[in-house]
Design a protein around this motif. Structure first.
Motif, PDB file in Angstrom:
ATOM      1  N   THR A 157       0.867  -1.171   0.000  1.00  0.00           N
ATOM      2  CA  THR A 157       0.000   0.000   0.000  1.00  0.00           C
ATOM      3  C   THR A 157       0.907   1.226   0.000  1.00  0.00           C
ATOM      4  O   THR A 157       1.985   1.194   0.597  1.00  0.00           O
ATOM      5  CB  THR A 157      -0.905   0.011   1.241  1.00  0.00           C
ATOM      6  N   PHE A 158       0.481   2.282  -0.673  1.00  0.00           N
ATOM      7  CA  PHE A 158       1.382   3.437  -0.755  1.00  0.00           C
ATOM      8  C   PHE A 158       0.584   4.727  -0.930  1.00  0.00           C
ATOM      9  O   PHE A 158      -0.483   4.738  -1.542  1.00  0.00           O
ATOM     10  CB  PHE A 158       2.393   3.270  -1.890  1.00  0.00           C
ATOM     11  N   CYS A 159       1.134   5.799  -0.367  1.00  0.00           N
ATOM     12  CA  CYS A 159       0.435   7.083  -0.357  1.00  0.00           C
ATOM     13  C   CYS A 159       0.443   7.767  -1.715  1.00  0.00           C
ATOM     14  O   CYS A 159      -0.468   8.532  -2.038  1.00  0.00           O
ATOM     15  CB  CYS A 159       1.043   8.004   0.704  1.00  0.00           C
ATOM     16  N   GLY A 160       1.483   7.515  -2.519  1.00  0.00           N
ATOM     17  CA  GLY A 160       1.583   8.143  -3.819  1.00  0.00           C
ATOM     18  C   GLY A 160       2.094   9.569  -3.790  1.00  0.00           C
ATOM     19  O   GLY A 160       2.184  10.230  -4.825  1.00  0.00           O
ATOM     20  N   GLU A 161       2.439  10.051  -2.603  1.00  0.00           N
ATOM     21  CA  GLU A 161       2.809  11.465  -2.457  1.00  0.00           C
ATOM     22  C   GLU A 161       4.230  11.688  -1.936  1.00  0.00           C
ATOM     23  O   GLU A 161       4.814  12.740  -2.195  1.00  0.00           O
ATOM     24  CB  GLU A 161       1.818  12.161  -1.530  1.00  0.00           C
ATOM     25  N   CYS A 162       4.783  10.759  -1.199  1.00  0.00           N
ATOM     26  CA  CYS A 162       6.101  10.959  -0.598  1.00  0.00           C
ATOM     27  C   CYS A 162       7.199  10.852  -1.664  1.00  0.00           C
ATOM     28  O   CYS A 162       6.945  10.489  -2.823  1.00  0.00           O
ATOM     29  CB  CYS A 162       6.340   9.945   0.521  1.00  0.00           C
ATOM     30  N   PHE A 163       8.434  11.159  -1.280  1.00  0.00           N
ATOM     31  CA  PHE A 163       9.570  11.142  -2.213  1.00  0.00           C
ATOM     32  C   PHE A 163       9.698   9.789  -2.906  1.00  0.00           C
ATOM     33  O   PHE A 163       9.872   9.711  -4.133  1.00  0.00           O
ATOM     34  CB  PHE A 163      10.857  11.479  -1.452  1.00  0.00           C
ATOM     35  N   PHE A 164       9.630   8.710  -2.125  1.00  0.00           N
ATOM     36  CA  PHE A 164       9.845   7.380  -2.694  1.00  0.00           C
ATOM     37  C   PHE A 164       8.714   6.992  -3.645  1.00  0.00           C
ATOM     38  O   PHE A 164       8.960   6.406  -4.715  1.00  0.00           O
ATOM     39  CB  PHE A 164      10.001   6.350  -1.577  1.00  0.00           C
TER      40      PHE A 164
END
Length: 218
Positions: A157-164
């Motif tokens: 799952t991922f936020c889609g907004e952080c650097f990575f």
């Protein structure tokens, strides 16, 4: 079935409830067996209505404390998994979705958790991060799926907004619910239902021409 906290609530408040219910019972006895010479008909009806309203309120309060219980494969401790009863997952964030799991698979990562090779794994979590299912409920901010959609659940799952995430390294998502969270740090999919954070990024619709089993093994 009821939440465990409801059981505790009843135990803690036992004396209070007994006192209130005893009072209601006394009122009911008076209402049902009124002294013929002392209780006017209007007062009799008032007491009977009061008892009904009081009992109705108690029933509503208890019903609101009820919760669905589901089966989940749970990481208990190093070397031990167990099938346990847990409350059905609920929406916790507007970007969440609840998925009814129809098929799931076991990953070697699940075995690594059991063998103690994943220090970040939290005892008590539901394991599993490879599953397909049907969307049961979505948060207010979810736009890509809706209840009734057949979906695959992404491993990460991922936020889609952080650097990575912005650079394609979603496994390193810095959000607490990002990266390998499902089945490691938050409850996963070896259960009847699973909460999927960031559903817009974490769920993919399954085409009608693809079976659940085919989607699971893609």
């Amino acid at each position: 079935m009821l939440r465990p906290r409801l059981v505790a609530f009843i135990a803690i408040c036992e004396s209070f409830l007994k006192e209130r219910f005893n009072g209601a019972r006394k009122t009911a006895r008076i209402a049902l067996n009124p002294p013929k010479s002392n209780l006017p008909p209007k007062l009799f009806l008032h007491l009977l209505l009061s008892v009904f309203i009081y009992c109705r309120k108690c029933a509503i309060i208890i019903s609101r404390l009820e919760v669905s219980i589901v089966k989940a494969l749970t990481y208990i401790e190093h070397g031990k998994f167990a099938l346990t009863d847990k409350p059905k997952p609920e929406i916790m964030d507007p970007r969440d979705a609840i998925v009814r799991v129809t098929l799931g698979s076991i990953c070697t990562s699940d075995l690594h958790i059991k063998h103690g090779s994943v220090p970040r794994a939290v005892p008590g979590i539901t394991v599993g991060h490879e599953m397909v299912g049907v969307v049961e409920e979505v948060g207010s901010a979810v736009t890509t799926v809706k209840p009734g959609d057949r979906v695959t659940v992404n491993v990460e799952t991922f936020c889609g907004e952080c650097f990575f995430c912005q650079h394609g390294f979603v496994n390193n998502c810095t959000d607490p619910n990002g990266g390998w969270a499902l089945g490691c740090r938050i409850d996963g999919g070896q259960a009847e239902f699973v909460r999927v954070p960031y559903a817009d990024q974490g769920l993919n619709k399954i085409p009608d021409s693809v079976t659940n089993e085919q989607a699971l093994f893609v």
